[in-house]
Design an enzyme around this catalytic site. Structure first.
Site, PDB file in Angstrom:
ATOM      1  CG  HIS A 282      -2.039   0.950   1.216  1.00  0.00           C
ATOM      2  ND1 HIS A 282      -2.259   1.837   0.194  1.00  0.00           N
ATOM      3  CD2 HIS A 282      -3.024   1.205   2.133  1.00  0.00           C
ATOM      4  CE1 HIS A 282      -3.319   2.586   0.468  1.00  0.00           C
ATOM      5  NE2 HIS A 282      -3.797   2.227   1.639  1.00  0.00           N
ATOM      6  CG  HIS A 333      -3.409   1.659  -9.625  1.00  0.00           C
ATOM      7  ND1 HIS A 333      -4.762   1.547  -9.422  1.00  0.00           N
ATOM      8  CD2 HIS A 333      -2.923   2.351  -8.557  1.00  0.00           C
ATOM      9  CE1 HIS A 333      -5.082   2.150  -8.289  1.00  0.00           C
ATOM     10  NE2 HIS A 333      -3.989   2.649  -7.749  1.00  0.00           N
ATOM     11  CG  ASP A 392       3.097   5.035  -4.916  1.00  0.00           C
ATOM     12  OD1 ASP A 392       3.225   6.070  -4.247  1.00  0.00           O
ATOM     13  OD2 ASP A 392       2.177   4.224  -4.736  1.00  0.00           O
TER      14      ASP A 392
END
Length: 456
Positions: A282, A333, A392
């Site tokens: 996460h 994702h 990210d």
């Protein structure tokens, strides 16, 4: 001390010897999930999540329906009905947006100029901790795991709140506003304690400036000389806005909803959310990206050699390189296929910061991987949807250019996401009076009880 060491060794030995027993007792055949119609991770084979609630706060769009068929599309993220890309483009390099978007997520509307001034003043006044809290709580038992340090601090703050268990909306809102304002201090001071006591570096604790934005204060408190450029703060501000909320179905936000539904207090709810976010699946994803990039630099020193870069990325996917997990971190994702809107809008900030930091070559490496990785993954993996760079993939690169230590990467995510958690907690308390209680299908066979005296 010797007795403690002996006990520790004994417990570890017992645990090792009983690992196989646990695995035998708890293993579930993967095929059973399909046979029983159970969705693993609350998601079906196409990645669609099980509906567990209704929300006004945000929405993710990753596909559109055409002639009854779901077709992947460029990802979209909406905060309270506003496209996030529009929000970020509006404040962009002109003003700081974190406080403005925080107001939007908490109260449902964009603030007027007067409302924003008042809100900034409220948040500024709350950027303080109880007397001696930093010394007595944060500085005691420092840890390299700043997320654990923050969780400890949040739970301890409950002891200073006379109305800790009051679930009225004004009280919960007060608590959330305080924690939103305090999180940067909890994170930075936690790191400073670790850096001093564990790394033997100099100690400095800078108080936040109530007149500055959250992003400015973060950099001001973290740096020994308190200095930062406007561009640095603007890029960090954009990162915070893009991380503060994500559709309600992510793990930490669902945790917020679950614990809130049990009637727990705000501090316990946020501590639970922090514990969920810290997992590498996460909030810790960008750290894996940075470790992977270090490995790629070692093995592909020429960033213009696309052939060698492609070959090495293939080795990573084939589980022959880096951590041999077969993953190109930061690519792909759970929901987005064609593109992650956060990555699309953030890339402009990344590029501008890279130029100012003379990191154009590093930026080129990231861009080349972003282009090559989806094609490689699509060729080598049987996937139901496309993959693209997620937010990210670039956030770790940005934090490194801002000289933010790796230990603070996930805490910065938390500093942003607590806004979304707060909005979802309030929405849960206002609308739902039932505890979230999912069902599990038991597959344990019925067995005949054996009296103690007959067990061998």
């Amino acid at each position: 001390m010797e007795e403690n060491i002996k006990v520790d060794r004994s417990v570890k030995k017992f645990a090792r010897e009983h690992e196989s027993v646990c695995r035998h007792a708890d293993s579930v055949r993967v095929g059973l999930y399909d046979e029983l119609g159970v969705k693993r991770g609350l998601r079906d084979k196409n990645g669609r999540g099980v509906l567990t609630g209704v929300t006004n706060i945000s929405e993710i769009i990753a596909s559109k329906e055409e002639n009854g068929v779901r077709i992947p599309c460029d990802g979209q993220l909406w905060y309270r009905g506003y496209n996030v890309m529009d929000l970020v483009k509006d404040f962009g390099f002109k003003r700081f947006g974190f406080e403005e978007v925080t107001y939007l997520l908490l109260f449902g509307n964009l603030p007027t100029a007067d409302q924003l001034v008042e809100f900034r003043e409220i948040l500024g006044s709350l950027r303080t901790l109880p007397k001696n809290f930093t010394r007595d709580i944060i500085m005691k038992a420092p840890s390299h795991d700043i997320m654990n340090s923050m969780t400890k601090s949040v739970l301890t703050l409950a002891a200073y709140d006379e109305n800790v268990s009051d679930l009225s909306i004004p009280n919960v809102l007060r608590q959330c506003l305080a924690l939103i304002s305090e999180f940067p201090m909890l994170a930075v001071y936690g790191y400073c304690a670790y850096n001093h006591y564990e790394c033997d570096e100099s100690m400095y604790i800078h108080r936040p400036d109530p007149e500055l934005s959250t992003a400015e204060n973060l950099l001001r408190m973290l740096r020994p000389d308190k200095h930062y450029t406007k561009l640095e703060a603007q890029v960090l501000d954009a990162a915070l806005v893009l991380h503060m909320e994500h559709g309600g179905g992510n793990n930490s936000t669902f945790t917020t909803r679950v614990v809130s539904s049990a009637g727990s207090d705000t501090y316990s709810v946020i501590a639970a959310a922090l514990s969920s976010l810290k997992g590498p699946k996460h909030g810790g994803a960008n750290i894996k990206v940075m470790k992977m990039m270090d490995d790629i630099r070692e093995n592909v020193p020429d960033y213009d050699d696309l052939e060698k870069l492609e070959y090495y990325l293939e080795q990573i996917v084939d589980k022959k390189a880096f951590d041999k997990a077969g993953l190109i971190y930061g690519i792909g994702h759970a929901i987005y296929a064609i593109s992650d809107p956060r990555a699309r809008v953030f890339k402009k900030f990344v590029e501008k910061l890279a130029v100012s930091k003379h990191q154009e070559e590093e930026y080129k490496l990231y861009s080349n991987i972003e282009k090559l990785a989806p094609e490689i993954i699509g060729r080598k993996r049987k996937i139901y949807k496309g993959v693209s760079a997620n937010v990210d993939f670039y956030s770790g690169f940005v934090y490194s250019m801002l000289d933010i230590p790796v230990e603070l990467y996930t805490p910065i995510f938390a500093i942003a996401r607590i806004v979304g958690w707060s909005a979802h907690r309030i929405e849960e308390l206002i609308n739902v009076d039932k505890i979230i209680r999912p069902a599990y299908q038991s597959i344990a066979p019925e067995r005949v009880y054996i009296p103690f005296k007959d067990r061998s």
